[in-house]
Enzyme design. Structure first.
Site, short mmCIF file in Angstrom:
data_model
loop_
_atom_site.label_atom_id
_atom_site.label_comp_id
_atom_site.label_asym_id
_atom_site.label_seq_id
_atom_site.Cartn_x
_atom_site.Cartn_y
_atom_site.Cartn_z
N LYS A 95 -9.43 -0.49 -0.67
CA LYS A 95 -8.84 -0.33 0.66
C LYS A 95 -7.34 -0.36 0.50
CE LYS A 95 -8.89 0.03 5.09
NZ LYS A 95 -8.03 1.23 4.91
N GLN A 116 -1.86 -4.73 -3.17
CA GLN A 116 -2.92 -4.62 -2.16
C GLN A 116 -4.13 -5.48 -2.53
OE1 GLN A 116 -2.07 -1.84 0.24
NE2 GLN A 116 -3.36 -3.06 1.57
N LYS A 131 -4.59 2.21 -3.56
CA LYS A 131 -3.45 2.85 -2.88
C LYS A 131 -3.37 4.28 -3.36
CE LYS A 131 -0.07 1.61 -0.07
NZ LYS A 131 0.04 0.44 0.81
N ASP A 171 0.47 4.77 5.45
CA ASP A 171 1.58 4.00 4.88
C ASP A 171 2.81 4.86 5.23
OD1 ASP A 171 1.91 1.54 2.87
OD2 ASP A 171 3.35 3.02 2.23
N THR A 215 0.62 -4.36 11.68
CA THR A 215 1.43 -4.83 10.55
C THR A 215 2.66 -5.57 11.08
OG1 THR A 215 0.68 -2.87 9.37
CG2 THR A 215 2.46 -4.13 8.35
N ASN A 246 6.65 2.44 11.85
CA ASN A 246 5.64 1.67 12.52
C ASN A 246 5.83 0.15 12.40
OD1 ASN A 246 3.25 1.99 13.84
ND2 ASN A 246 2.09 1.44 12.01
N SER A 382 -7.31 -2.92 9.84
CA SER A 382 -8.10 -1.80 9.31
C SER A 382 -9.53 -2.26 9.02
CB SER A 382 -7.50 -1.28 8.01
OG SER A 382 -6.44 -0.38 8.26
N1 GLU Z 1 -0.50 0.63 4.02
C1 GLU Z 1 -0.79 -0.61 4.64
C2 GLU Z 1 -0.53 -1.76 3.68
O1 GLU Z 1 0.42 -1.68 2.91
C3 GLU Z 1 -2.17 -0.65 5.29
C4 GLU Z 1 -3.32 -0.27 4.44
C5 GLU Z 1 -4.63 -0.14 5.20
O2 GLU Z 1 -4.69 -0.31 6.40
O3 GLU Z 1 -5.61 0.16 4.51
O4 GLU Z 1 -1.18 -2.76 3.66
#
Ligand code: GLU
Length: 450
Positions: A95, A116, A131, A171, A215, A246, A382
């Site tokens: 994820k 992540q 990612k 992202d 976020t 965002n 998410s």
């Molecule tokens: N890109 C976001 C992060 O850095 C969200 C990733 C997601 O929702 O899967 O955590």
């Protein structure tokens, strides 16, 4: 067979990572930052050394690199590079977001994937870490070009993702518009309406309430928890925010809702200062709807001014939220912030503060919340979107926001208690790394050598 000491083990692993991933500075920085904090954890868990957990953890389970050919509005063929790093799925399907930005390369995607893994573990939502992205630059592209690129990207990515396999989201450079095009192409190619394959979808077709805000709101909730421990709070404080996407937008909104005053925002051209507090609607109008430069905000808002270039960290405030991109806050900025009386820094972006700057901030007694903890609200929401999709249900805004708030409180508690357990109460870098690590390491241990 006698085991090496934790310190010897960590430096051997780090050396091997440096040797195997040469020319990947961001990835090495992210790995170093985590490994440097893990000695006390390994002291307590020698079984992780024995099972080779770290050697496995620093090597992505799978790395996918692919060509993305598409045709621009002039009929010219363009070729970009696509990436998906499936880093670790011990806790659940991979994820993590997709980033479309010219700075995207293997090092950047791997650092983001590595971070992540720990971040997702901290959310307690049973999601692994991954990612992806591309060096495609959405700036100046027409809507039709973004659509054709997104479709071409998905035409290859489709082979590797799925609601139980790997669930991408947005992202930098990937928002609701891109997720829509990506989902449309996934649906066309697979003949399946598989809602849970992507998150950050439109609210009318499976997207969760509060995902857009999550976020940013989450980072402020985390800061509020951290400040509360120090008998402080967001209310009445001036907040310096970088970025205008965002994350920054909803950090600003939540700071104001909690009675603070967020007075800055930035983009690659410079920053704005609005002493009255940023007008979130105007910011959204300029950056999200018109996709214009941030100076446009100052043109339309009496009392606000634009500073070309420069550093937003020169502005005086008690709270700082770096929400733009990696390594945007270095030692000089950290010193400036301290001079100006900063009390807390919470990372809305991923790894925006350099390791040297973190040291300076922590050395001066500034509360510091690393991105893996502070910005975990996005990916946590998410995961809530995934569970709503699986249950074919839909939560309203208030329920979604209060669930997010609870999760951020839990993330804070996890980090704080780990920082206490491992000997440095209030060191959230140690807390986030060790709590995230133990969760993943334990699952890996129990699942055998995979
Ligand atoms: N890109 C976001 C992060 O850095 C969200 C990733 C997601 O929702 O899967 O955590």
């Amino acid at each position: 067979m006698s085991l090496p000491t934790p310190e010897a083990h960590l430096s051997a692993v780090l050396e091997a990572v440096e040797c195997r991933n040469q020319g990947e500075p961001e990835f090495l920085q992210a790995v170093r930052e985590v490994l440097e904090t893990l000695a006390p954890v390994l002291e307590e868990h020698p079984e992780y050394i024995e099972a080779g957990i770290l050697e496995r953890l620093v090597e992505p389970e799978r790395q996918i690199l692919f060509r993305v050919p598409w045709v621009d509005d002039r009929g010219k063929v363009q070729v970009n590079r696509g990436y998906r790093i499936q880093f670790n799925a011990a806790l659940g399907p991979y994820k993590g977001g997709l980033r479309f930005h010219p700075s995207v390369n293997l090092s950047v995607v791997k650092f983001l994937g590595f971070e992540q893994v720990f971040k997702n573990a901290l959310t307690s939502q049973r999601i692994g870490g991954g990612k992806g992205g591309s060096d495609f630059d959405p700036a100046g592209k027409s809507d039709a070009e973004v659509m054709r690129f997104s479709q071409a990207f998905m035409t290859e990515l489709v082979h590797y993702i799925g609601e139980h396999t790997d669930v991408p989201a947005g992202d930098i450079g990937v928002g609701a518009r891109e997720i829509g095009y990506l989902f449309g192409q996934y649906r066309r190619l697979t003949h399946r309406y598989e809602s849970g394959v992507l998150t950050g979808k439109g609210k009318g077709w499976g997207g969760a309430e509060v995902r857009t805000e999550a976020t940013g709101y989450g980072a402020v909730f985390f800061a509020e928890e951290m400040l509360a421990r120090a008998a402080d709070g967001v209310a009445g404080r001036r907040a310096i925010v970088s970025g205008s996407g965002n994350v920054a937008t909803y950090v600003i909104e939540k700071v104001q809702q909690l009675g603070g005053r967020a007075i800055t925002a930035s983009d690659s051209s410079g920053y704005i200062v609005d002493e009255a507090g940023i007008d979130v609607d105007l910011l959204k109008q300029v950056k999200e709807t018109e996709r214009a430069r941030i100076s446009e905000y100052a043109e339309r808002r009496p009392g606000a001014h634009f500073v070309a270039g420069g550093s937003v960290w020169d502005v005086r405030g008690e709270l700082a939220f770096p929400c733009a991109t990696q390594n945007e806050l270095g030692v000089d900025a950290a010193r400036e912030l301290i001079k100006n009386g900063v009390r807390a820094v919470a990372e809305g972006a991923n790894m925006p503060t350099t390791p040297e700057a973190i040291e300076v901030l922590q050395g001066a007694g500034v509360l510091f919340a690393p991105g893996k903890a502070a910005n975990a609200g996005g990916v946590a929401t998410s995961a809530l979107e995934m569970s709503q999709n699986a249950a074919r249900s839909r939560w309203d805004f208030d329920k979604s926001e209060s669930r997010l708030h609870e999760i951020m409180r839990d993330v804070h508690e996890l980090c704080y208690s780990a920082s206490e357990r491992y000997g440095k109460p209030g060191d959230y870098v140690l807390g986030a790394n060790s709590a995230g690590f133990v969760t993943v390491a334990q699952a890996m241990l129990e699942q055998g050598v995979i």
